[in-house]
Enzyme design. Structure first.
Site, PDB file in Angstrom:
ATOM      1  N   ASP A   1     -24.986 -20.040  23.009  1.00  0.00           N
ATOM      2  CA  ASP A   1     -24.593 -21.293  23.076  1.00  0.00           C
ATOM      3  C   ASP A   1     -23.096 -21.791  22.377  1.00  0.00           C
ATOM      4  O   ASP A   1     -22.989 -21.076  21.118  1.00  0.00           O
ATOM      5  CB  ASP A   1     -25.525 -22.531  22.598  1.00  0.00           C
ATOM      6  CG  ASP A   1     -27.043 -22.336  23.410  1.00  0.00           C
ATOM      7  OD1 ASP A   1     -27.048 -21.636  24.325  1.00  0.00           O
ATOM      8  OD2 ASP A   1     -27.649 -22.341  22.676  1.00  0.00           O
TER       9      ASP A   1
HETATM   10  N1  URA Z   1     -31.336 -19.435  21.759  1.00  0.00           N
HETATM   11  C1  URA Z   1     -30.715 -20.506  21.664  1.00  0.00           C
HETATM   12  O1  URA Z   1     -31.349 -21.830  21.681  1.00  0.00           O
HETATM   13  N2  URA Z   1     -29.419 -20.561  21.706  1.00  0.00           N
HETATM   14  C2  URA Z   1     -28.573 -19.403  21.651  1.00  0.00           C
HETATM   15  O2  URA Z   1     -27.333 -19.478  21.599  1.00  0.00           O
HETATM   16  C3  URA Z   1     -29.223 -18.139  21.559  1.00  0.00           C
HETATM   17  C4  URA Z   1     -30.772 -18.282  21.481  1.00  0.00           C
END
Ligand code: URA
Length: 253
Positions: free
Chosen positions: A118
């Site tokens: 993310d």
């Molecule tokens: N889980 C998440 O919530 N975000 C990420 O970027 C990776 C794993």
């Protein structure tokens, strides 16, 4: 390691030395000790010639990368960057970090990121132009574990680890962690480590929210046995031979 000038192949000890495994002398010892396999067969004779562009070579069970046009990089993705090579909406993305690295972009035209984090998640993101390895690492059936450190809100109940291991019902199905550890806690917040091998979108944030612990900060620290270590945000580093070998092994190559 291109072999275009040598139709008869390259001597195995020379290939190993060029790949940085050992000096030529030490590579001869590895061969004599039966620690080197070519295309699944243990080779003990010194004169064996191989084609480095096509041969699959393992030393002590770990695959050795022989092609010098293949690139394997670890990026510590900073907070706020999107996991894309270019962004249509002009948002900051990891492609911006690579654009300055002419030497990488010249050798690695087809570089891609192995999965996504993310924009708000920091930490280890692998980049490669090795399609076979990259695609296997992204495929859930190979179950490569990823390790996250999450700073979360709330007081941690004693059974939180068990609940996360047993599975949390999310809107797109159950999600489980392979391992959970409380790393640190102060009143009202805690740092926890989670290891899981699936990569559904926002999976860690969604699981922790579901059990009443919104995530304040999320960092991926490991992909398989490759560790982020103390690499600074925004920095790229080439993976070493052992790290690449461990990734190959993790996905059965
Ligand atoms: N889980 C998440 O919530 N975000 C990420 O970027 C990776 C794993």
């Amino acid at each position: 390691m291109s072999n275009t000038h040598d139709p008869d192949g390259v001597r195995l000890q020379k290939v190993l030395a060029r790949a940085g495994v050992a000096s030529r002398r030490a590579a001869e010892d590895l061969i004599a000790q039966g620690r080197v396999q070519v295309d699944g067969e243990t080779v003990r004779e010194q004169g064996r010639r191989i084609d480095p562009d096509t041969a699959v070579v393992h030393v002590d069970g770990a695959r050795i990368t022989l092609r010098d046009d293949q690139v394997y990089l670890a990026l510590n993705k900073p907070f706020g960057l999107h996991s894309t090579m270019s962004d249509d909406m002009g948002r900051p993305c990891i492609g911006d970090l690579l654009a300055d690295r002419v030497e990488i972009m010249n050798t690695a035209q087809r570089l891609f990121h192995v999965g996504r984090l993310d924009a708000e998640t920091e930490g280890l993101l692998l980049l490669t132009n090795d399609g076979e390895l990259g695609h296997r690492l992204m495929h859930p059936s190979y179950e490569v574990p990823k390790t996250y450190l999450a700073e979360i809100e709330g007081k941690i109940a004693r059974d939180l680890g068990r609940r996360l291991r047993d599975g949390i019902e999310l809107e797109d199905g159950i999600a489980r962690v392979d391992a959970f550890k409380l790393v640190d806690a102060v009143p009202g917040r805690a740092t926890v480590q989670l290891i899981l091998h699936e990569g559904r979108k926002h999976i860690v944030r969604r699981m922790l929210s579901e059990v009443g612990h919104p995530v304040l900060r999320l960092v991926r620290t490991h992909v398989g046995s490759v560790a982020l270590g103390n690499q600074r945000p925004g920095k790229l580093r080439p993976l070493d031979r052992v790290e690449v070998g461990s990734l190959y092994k993790a996905v059965g190559l």
